[in-house]
Scaffold this active site. Structure first.
Site, short mmCIF file in Angstrom:
data_model
loop_
_atom_site.label_atom_id
_atom_site.label_comp_id
_atom_site.label_asym_id
_atom_site.label_seq_id
_atom_site.Cartn_x
_atom_site.Cartn_y
_atom_site.Cartn_z
N TYR A 52 0.84 -1.22 0.00
CA TYR A 52 0.00 0.00 0.00
C TYR A 52 0.87 1.26 0.00
O TYR A 52 0.49 2.28 -0.61
CB TYR A 52 -0.99 -0.02 1.18
N HIS A 105 -14.61 1.56 -0.50
CA HIS A 105 -13.48 0.67 -0.22
C HIS A 105 -12.38 1.37 0.54
O HIS A 105 -11.25 0.87 0.60
CB HIS A 105 -12.93 0.08 -1.52
N CYS A 113 -6.05 3.05 13.14
CA CYS A 113 -5.26 2.44 14.22
C CYS A 113 -5.93 1.13 14.65
O CYS A 113 -7.12 1.10 14.98
CB CYS A 113 -5.19 3.40 15.42
N ASN A 197 -18.10 2.50 -20.07
CA ASN A 197 -16.97 1.61 -19.83
C ASN A 197 -16.19 1.38 -21.11
O ASN A 197 -16.74 1.49 -22.21
CB ASN A 197 -17.49 0.26 -19.28
N1 APR Z 1 -12.06 4.00 -19.56
C1 APR Z 1 -13.18 3.36 -19.09
N2 APR Z 1 -13.17 2.10 -18.59
C2 APR Z 1 -11.97 1.47 -18.54
C3 APR Z 1 -10.76 2.08 -19.00
C4 APR Z 1 -10.85 3.38 -19.52
N3 APR Z 1 -9.76 4.03 -19.98
N4 APR Z 1 -9.75 1.18 -18.82
C5 APR Z 1 -10.29 0.07 -18.28
N5 APR Z 1 -11.62 0.23 -18.12
C6 APR Z 1 -12.61 -0.71 -17.57
C7 APR Z 1 -12.30 -2.15 -17.85
O1 APR Z 1 -12.92 -2.55 -19.08
C8 APR Z 1 -12.94 -2.85 -16.66
O2 APR Z 1 -14.30 -3.18 -16.93
O3 APR Z 1 -12.56 -0.56 -16.17
C9 APR Z 1 -12.91 -1.79 -15.55
C10 APR Z 1 -11.88 -2.09 -14.48
O4 APR Z 1 -12.31 -3.25 -13.81
P1 APR Z 1 -11.47 -3.75 -12.54
O5 APR Z 1 -10.02 -3.72 -12.87
O6 APR Z 1 -12.11 -5.02 -12.10
O7 APR Z 1 -11.70 -2.62 -11.45
P2 APR Z 1 -12.95 -2.46 -10.49
O8 APR Z 1 -14.22 -2.81 -11.22
O9 APR Z 1 -12.85 -1.11 -9.90
O10 APR Z 1 -12.67 -3.56 -9.35
C11 APR Z 1 -13.60 -3.57 -8.29
O11 APR Z 1 -12.22 -5.17 -7.12
O12 APR Z 1 -10.03 -5.71 -6.73
C12 APR Z 1 -11.18 -5.19 -6.14
O13 APR Z 1 -11.32 -3.65 -4.39
C13 APR Z 1 -10.90 -3.78 -5.72
O14 APR Z 1 -12.28 -1.83 -5.95
C14 APR Z 1 -11.78 -2.95 -6.65
C15 APR Z 1 -12.88 -3.92 -7.02
#
Ligand code: APR
Length: 227
Positions: A52, A105, A113, A197
């Site tokens: 982190y 999150h 703490c 997305n």
């Molecule tokens: N513009 C829009 N969307 C995008 C872009 C972009 N430039 N680049 C990637 N994406 C999309 C991808 O297609 C995907 O669907 O963003 C999404 C990212 O998905 P994840 O990596 O799974 O992220 P997230 O959905 O936030 O994950 C949810 O999972 O790992 C845990 O706690 C963590 O908060 C996170 C949660």
């Protein structure tokens, strides 16, 4: 018009913050699932702290992109009728000017703490075991919700979903609940739902409307239409 926006890692991708499930989703050589758990912290707190600390340094170098800016502009137009719920732990929404952001999150910039429960701004790398400003113990952890822990603000989120007219999901894969189910709750209460997305996600079929493209393009366009 009440609007709820859910954001995920994809909204920060163009700011240079890697997402979790694109390109293998590795962070500093670790799978998030291997370091973002209470068990990992109990087993090897130094590795988790370093993970982190490294993400905090990486995010500090990132800048908000036009998608974050557009949501901040939308808040200036809608005020309290807009709620941004983010799964992201980077502070890019706030750095773009958004003031009403619910970090379900948690946040990289906050330490909690484990001795007294107090939250405080991260005073520096947690690997160095800084003292808690409230109780003095050297037992701070990132105030980030790990797998298996309860996300923050779920009551407030459910209330907002039950009373919104528009629900948008931006840059999230829909791979993690409860966030992935928010679109169903909003739709059940009559909201119009839209997914912005880069590509189809696991929850794309649940939306009334879907716009695929990079957030820095599709989000400002959508915010302009909404205003
Ligand atoms: N513009 C829009 N969307 C995008 C872009 C972009 N430039 N680049 C990637 N994406 C999309 C991808 O297609 C995907 O669907 O963003 C999404 C990212 O998905 P994840 O990596 O799974 O992220 P997230 O959905 O936030 O994950 C949810 O999972 O790992 C845990 O706690 C963590 O908060 C996170 C949660």
């Amino acid at each position: 018009m009440k609007v709820v926006v859910l954001t995920g890692a994809g909204i920060s991708a163009e700011s240079g913050v890697p997402t979790f499930r694109d390109a293998g989703g590795l962070w500093e050589g670790h799978r998030v699932e291997d370091v973002a758990t209470p068990e990992a912290f109990a087993r090897d707190s130094d590795t988790v702290q370093r993970f982190y600390d490294a993400r905090r340094h990486a995010v500090a170098l990132a800048e908000p992109n036009p998608a974050h800016d557009a949501l901040a502009g939308l808040e200036r137009a809608l005020g309290d009728d807009l709620l941004v719920v983010t799964q992201n732990i980077d502070g890019l929404h706030e750095r773009a000017g958004s003031q009403r952001v619910l970090h379900m999150h948690g946040e990289l910039s906050v330490a909690r703490c484990t001795a007294c429960g107090a939250r405080s701004p991260v005073p520096g790398d947690l690997i160095d075991r800084p003292a808690c400003p409230a109780c003095g113990e050297r037992m701070l952890r990132p105030d980030v919700v790990w797998f298996g822990e309860m996300p923050y603000g779920l009551d407030e989120i459910e209330q907002a979903l039950a009373s919104c007219d528009v629900f948008a999901a931006i840059g999230t894969s829909g791979a993690v609940y409860p966030a992935a189910g928010f679109v169903v709750t909003a739709a059940e209460h009559g909201a119009r739902t839209i997914e912005l997305n880069l590509a189809a996600s696991e929850i794309t079929p649940l939306f009334d409307e879907v716009r695929h493209g990079p957030a820095s393009i599709v989000v400002p366009d959508w915010c302009d239409e909404l205003r």
